[in-house]
Design a protein around this motif. Sequence first.
Motif, PDB file in Angstrom:
ATOM      1  N   GLN A  36     -27.974  -3.402  20.285  1.00 60.89           N
ATOM      2  CA  GLN A  36     -28.609  -3.792  19.022  1.00 60.89           C
ATOM      3  C   GLN A  36     -27.823  -4.911  18.343  1.00 60.89           C
ATOM      4  O   GLN A  36     -28.397  -5.851  17.815  1.00 60.89           O
ATOM      5  N   LYS A  37     -26.507  -4.838  18.396  1.00 57.34           N
ATOM      6  CA  LYS A  37     -25.683  -5.827  17.701  1.00 57.34           C
ATOM      7  C   LYS A  37     -25.486  -7.109  18.502  1.00 57.34           C
ATOM      8  O   LYS A  37     -24.837  -8.032  18.043  1.00 57.34           O
ATOM      9  N   ASN A  38     -26.053  -7.164  19.685  1.00 55.14           N
ATOM     10  CA  ASN A  38     -26.023  -8.380  20.485  1.00 55.14           C
ATOM     11  C   ASN A  38     -27.406  -9.029  20.469  1.00 55.14           C
ATOM     12  O   ASN A  38     -27.799  -9.719  21.393  1.00 55.14           O
ATOM     13  N   THR A  39     -28.129  -8.809  19.397  1.00 57.58           N
ATOM     14  CA  THR A  39     -29.472  -9.353  19.229  1.00 57.58           C
ATOM     15  C   THR A  39     -29.419 -10.528  18.269  1.00 57.58           C
ATOM     16  O   THR A  39     -28.805 -10.437  17.209  1.00 57.58           O
ATOM     17  N   TYR A  40     -30.032 -11.627  18.663  1.00 58.59           N
ATOM     18  CA  TYR A  40     -30.101 -12.802  17.791  1.00 58.59           C
ATOM     19  C   TYR A  40     -31.502 -12.881  17.196  1.00 58.59           C
ATOM     20  O   TYR A  40     -32.499 -12.801  17.907  1.00 58.59           O
ATOM     21  N   LEU A  41     -31.572 -13.021  15.895  1.00 61.18           N
ATOM     22  CA  LEU A  41     -32.850 -13.132  15.195  1.00 61.18           C
ATOM     23  C   LEU A  41     -33.371 -14.565  15.282  1.00 61.18           C
ATOM     24  O   LEU A  41     -32.654 -15.475  15.707  1.00 61.18           O
ATOM     25  N   LEU A  42     -34.595 -14.780  14.891  1.00 61.20           N
ATOM     26  CA  LEU A  42     -35.180 -16.122  14.937  1.00 61.20           C
ATOM     27  C   LEU A  42     -34.391 -17.124  14.092  1.00 61.20           C
ATOM     28  O   LEU A  42     -34.355 -18.311  14.411  1.00 61.20           O
ATOM     29  N   ASN A  43     -33.740 -16.650  13.035  1.00 61.20           N
ATOM     30  CA  ASN A  43     -32.951 -17.554  12.194  1.00 61.20           C
ATOM     31  C   ASN A  43     -31.549 -17.789  12.757  1.00 61.20           C
ATOM     32  O   ASN A  43     -30.751 -18.500  12.172  1.00 61.20           O
TER      33      ASN A  43
END
Length: 72
Positions: A36-43
């Motif tokens: 979960q913490k290795n997820t990059y959001l669109l921003n």
Amino acid sequence: MVLARNQGWYFPMMAMTPARLNRPGQALDALFMDSQKNTYLLNGHNYQDQQLTLYLPGNGDLLTAIAMMCAG
């Protein structure tokens, strides 16, 4: 690789050691680890949790790890 309390910047940091040891497969595994913490959001931010939606350190570390891998 299991981290008790991982943040978004841990994954690129974990990739830098195998990158220097000429183990690109392990470096990529760290960069793309399913967490979960290795997820990059669109921003471009790392997702942490509902209370911490803005987290930037992972961006610079990701670019540093990729630069190290490209430089050899």
